[in-house]
Design an enzyme around this catalytic site. Structure first.
Site, short mmCIF file in Angstrom:
data_model
loop_
_atom_site.label_atom_id
_atom_site.label_comp_id
_atom_site.label_asym_id
_atom_site.label_seq_id
_atom_site.Cartn_x
_atom_site.Cartn_y
_atom_site.Cartn_z
NE ARG A 94 -2.49 1.05 3.58
CZ ARG A 94 -3.23 0.97 4.68
NH1 ARG A 94 -4.54 0.78 4.58
NH2 ARG A 94 -2.68 1.04 5.87
CD GLU A 105 -11.70 6.39 4.68
OE1 GLU A 105 -10.82 6.46 5.55
OE2 GLU A 105 -11.53 5.86 3.58
CE LYS A 128 -2.68 4.70 7.59
NZ LYS A 128 -4.10 5.02 7.76
#
Length: 914
Positions: free
Chosen positions: A659, A797, A761
């Site tokens: 990721r 989210e 992220k």
């Protein structure tokens, strides 16, 4: 002469000989060298101390004056001298740089000036006691909010030199005000407008030799406000730093006054309605680097972004506002949607245009209008006013000014530049002269000043020396040798400046003024009292006021000294069940510094070299680092657990590594390989094994961090990158512990935009949502649930975790399609749920479905699997089933059982640490 104190540390030279003498200062001959003998072996240290005070200046000691001794650790050549605008900003000061330097100035090749300004926030959020320091690296905790969550604001303004050598600023108060507006949006304190303006003026005056001659360029001024305090969970920083750096610049675009060509970006978007696009947040820039660099690779000057909702309305370029001209009407995108930056240059141009009889409209500007107008130009502090020669949209190119010159843009360009450079009378009151003024305590700094130039030097004797070693006092000059930790305690130095308590400081102090005045000054100063008493000069002194601290960061010296003298990391082998001194029963989710962190640098070819374990402590960064100015950074989160047999295990670290690689590609960054990532995490856990909580008492939270650490001024990827890993023992993320959460649906602010960086992220995703999060917590809620930015209808989210809803045997979660982070825990829960015969759907979920759900829960590395007890939306509170017999509890028990080794891992998710 008024009494004052100057305390500073000079370079330390570890020599192979001891009979060297400093020829520069005869009256110090007897005291220059001190041989220290320790039980661990005879180590001979020659400390060359040279103080020459003339007109209140402290001059440089050249290494060449030390004789033929072999130097194992060299100092930086930073000059040490008192900094006072009243002394150094003399009228008529001219530059020492050759004309060829000014002729070759560009915006992509920043030149470091002499000084920068630094001011820290106090406990009540106000700023005070700022001062000038030699330009150099600053130290930040690896957990600083700006590095992990992108909490930072930048500003930009210019200084021009007139033929009479006076220096002009244009509307600095507007920049100070805009910084305050941006700081309020990101939950940051900010200097007052008066502090901002005076700090800018002081910085410019001290760097006036770097202001280019008339018509050769300008001094680019970069005020920067960052969250410097350490945090682990998503929360505002506890401490903030305001700093200003400057550099001489030419034209932003290489073509100077030549026409620029733009391409309209249709996939990536710069800002989201309800986001932070209307303030100069550092997070607005890293996410658009990919589109910006692709445009440049295809021969364009810059990118023109459209709105993220309709993908039809023009907003702005990467770093500038845009204007369209049709006859006598000038149009520019309105500020009302909160996605367009209210540029100061934009405001100036609007006022000038109206004063010259043009009609100026601030409104929605459709992309189709680009093909109907006569002229287009961009405005911004960096680009000034740049004329656009062509714009390409969906493969169709439109050119401007083919039949003649761009009359309107040229006219406005000349009018603005003439005011900024002082060529015409400023009837609008925009310009402000930089005049030397007394540096008084009620403005930027207090009356008495302390100057420090810390040399980062590690002794080869371990930590056995912990007390100060006074040397002598000769006339009014004091010499001292002390450990850094003792110096900090005695003087009250901020702990964030100290990384190595056993590092030694060799310092020299000079008391200026008559003895009675000096004595009175010492009695009024608490910190001076402690310091002087510690070296045996005084014994019964009272206290009150404060001293300002100036630190010159000898980064080159630090690097050289650490390479030459750094001890290898001592053995961290401890018994399996040997623990650090932590109250495991009351562990929360705050930062508990452990012993070691892992650091790895990226080489010039974009690959990461072998990293190493270092003692946990501050890292050094150039103030112009990409992460500090443009938010170029990524972080990950994973955990290590202790099994009952004492062995340590990791949960799916390969997924975090992949990721990070995906996010790095999105943010134009190189990244470590999967093997490098996992090895770094393993080493960090092994070195901090005593900080891994006992079974059932929590976990070791591991924070891999990838940042653009190299200096960059114009919008571009950083030239250097640092990958580091630090850790902290943690337990429950929410204060409710394992109790159900109460969530609030946010209607004003959005988390991510279509075409943004919400799917990776990136640190830029977090600071803009701090305001909504804190507001919800002040209302009694646990966290915030965000909706999509296009229709404000579908669930996305929570602030730092994914969301699931349960209806019977069906579990649904929003699809990870670019605005939603593909969480590792989310993916694991989906796989476990399907193994347990639940039907799982990844799809758009309308907010209305919340009223029909049986259960709701959140997932994330930090939060684990957390049940939601209620959600409040549009004033309506909806409650959900919680407790032992729920789907959430079943999934949680299975996941935690695998993570802690209680349930057999049949999926290959667990990585054991040997």
């Amino acid at each position: 002469m008024a009494p004052s104190l100057a305390i500073f540390t000079l370079p330390h030279y570890l020599c192979s000989a001891t009979n060297n003498y400093c020829k520069a200062c005869n009256f110090l001959k007897q005291s220059h060298f001190l041989n220290l003998y320790y039980k661990v072996g005879i180590i001979k240290f020659a400390f060359a101390l040279h103080v020459l005070m003339q007109q209140q200046q402290l001059l440089r000691l050249s290494p060449s004056s030390l004789g033929p001794a072999a130097l194992l650790a060299a100092s930086s050549t930073t000059s040490l001298r008192a900094v006072s605008p009243s002394h150094h900003a003399s009228n008529g000061q001219t530059s020492e740089l050759p004309d060829t330097t000014w002729d070759n100035l560009g915006f992509d090749k920043p030149i470091s000036a002499d000084y920068m300004f630094i001011m820290k926030s106090s406990e009540d959020g106000s700023f005070s006691d700022g001062g000038l320091q030699r330009f150099g690296k600053i130290e930040l905790n690896p957990a600083a909010c700006v590095l992990n969550y992108g909490q930072g604001i930048i500003e930009e303004l210019k200084a021009y030199k007139k033929p009479d050598n006076s220096i002009l600023l244009c509307r600095p108060e507007e920049h100070g005000l805009r910084m305050r507006v941006g700081a309020e949006r990101l939950l940051m304190p900010a200097p007052t407008v008066e502090q901002f303006v005076e700090a800018v003026k002081v910085t410019v005056l001290e760097n006036r030799r770097w202001v280019p001659p008339p018509n050769k360029g300008f001094l680019h001024i970069r005020p920067l406000l960052i969250g410097s305090g350490p945090v682990l969970s998503l929360t505002p920083a506890p401490e903030f730093i305001f700093l200003i750096l400057v550099t001489p610049m030419g034209d932003y675009s290489r073509g100077g006054l030549e026409l620029i060509n733009l391409v309209v970006e249709n996939e990536i978007h710069r800002a989201v309605r309800g986001g932070a696009g209307s303030v100069k947040a550092i997070g607005n820039y890293a996410a658009i680097l990919k589109a910006h660099m692709e445009a440049k690779a295809n021969g364009f000057s810059d990118v023109l972004f459209l709105d993220s909702v309709h993908r039809r309305y023009v907003e702005e370029t990467s770093t500038a506002n845009i204007f369209l001209v049709k006859d006598k009407i000038i149009s520019t995108p309105a500020l009302g949607e909160g996605t367009v930056l209210p540029g100061v240059t934009r405001k100036c141009v609007i006022e000038i245009a109206r004063s010259q009889g043009y009609q100026v409209e601030e409104r929605l500007v459709s992309v189709e209008e680009l093909f109907e107008v006569d002229e287009v130009f961009c405005t911004g502090n960096a680009v000034h006013l740049s004329r656009v020669g062509s714009i390409t949209y969906l493969g169709k190119k439109v050119s401007y000014c083919e039949s003649g010159p761009a009359v309107v843009s040229q006219q406005l360009h000349r009018a603005l530049l003439n005011i900024q450079m002082g060529h015409t009378e400023d009837k609008l009151g925009w310009t402000s002269k930089c005049k030397p003024t007394p540096y008084t305590s009620n403005k930027v700094g207090p009356q008495f000043e302390v100057y420090l130039a810390l040399f980062n030097f590690h002794l080869l004797i371990g930590n056995s020396i912990s007390r100060y070693l006074p040397i002598t006092m000769k006339k009014n000059i004091i010499f001292g040798l002390t450990t850094e930790a003792v110096f900090r305690r005695q003087y009250g130095m901020p702990s964030s400046w100290i990384s190595y308590p056993s590092r030694f400081i060799c310092w020299v102090g000079c008391l200026r003024g008559q003895s009675r005045e000096t004595s009175a000054m010492i009695q009024r100063t608490t910190r001076l009292h402690k310091l002087v008493r510690s070296i045996g000069v005084g014994s019964s002194l009272s206290s009150s006021s404060k001293l300002r601290v100036h630190r010159c960061f000898s980064s080159v010296a630090a690097s050289n000294a650490e390479q030459a003298c750094e001890q290898s990391v001592e053995s961290y082998n401890v018994k399996k069940n040997e623990y650090a001194d932590v109250d495991w029963d009351n562990l929360g989710f705050g930062l508990t510094p452990t012993d070691y962190m892992y650091v790895m640098k990226c080489s010039n070819n974009g690959t990461f070299e072998q990293g190493q374990l270092n003692r946990y402590g501050n890292i050094e960064l150039n103030p112009a680092a990409g992460v500090l100015n443009y938010g170029q950074g990524l972080f990950e989160g994973t955990k290590a657990y202790r099994k009952k047999d004492g062995n340590l295990i990791l949960f799916r670290p390969d997924q975090n590594a992949m990721r990070m690689q995906f996010g790095a590609e999105r943010m134009c960054m190189p990244s470590p390989s999967v093997d490098q990532f996992i090895d770094a995490v393993k080493q960090t856990v092994q070195a901090n094994k005593c900080w891994v909580p006992p079974p059932g008492k929590g976990s070791l939270y591991i924070r891999p961090l990838l940042i653009g650490s190299g200096p960059i001024l114009g919008l571009a990827p950083s030239p250097e990158y640092t990958f580091l890993v630090y850790a902290s023992p943690v337990r429950n993320y929410f204060k409710e512990g394992s109790a159900p959460l109460n969530i609030y649906v946010e209607e004003e602010y959005d988390r991510a935009s279509r075409g943004g960086a919400g799917g990776v992220k990136s640190i830029t995703n977090y600071a803009p949502i701090l305001k909504a999060l804190l507001r919800a917590k002040n209302r009694g809620f646990s966290d915030v649930l965000y909706l999509d930015s296009v229709n404000n209808k579908n669930l996305e989210e929570v602030s730092s975790c994914n969301i699931f809803i349960v209806k019977g045997n069906l579990i649904s979660t929003p699809a990870a399609v670019g605005t939603i982070l593909p969480g590792v825990t989310r993916r694991s829960i989906i796989e476990i749920a399907r193994d347990l015969c639940y039907q799982v759907e990844e799809r758009p979920i309308p907010v209305d479905e919340l009223s029909e759900a049986d259960e709701v829960f959140c997932t994330g590395t930090a939060v684990g699997v957390a049940p939601v007890g209620s959600i409040t939306c549009h004033g309506k509170r909806m409650e959900y089933k919680t407790g032992a017999q729920t789907v959430c509890t079943q999934l949680y028990s299975t996941l935690v059982g695998i993570q802690t080794g209680h349930i057999e891992d049949k999926k290959g998710w667990i990585v054991e640490i040997e």
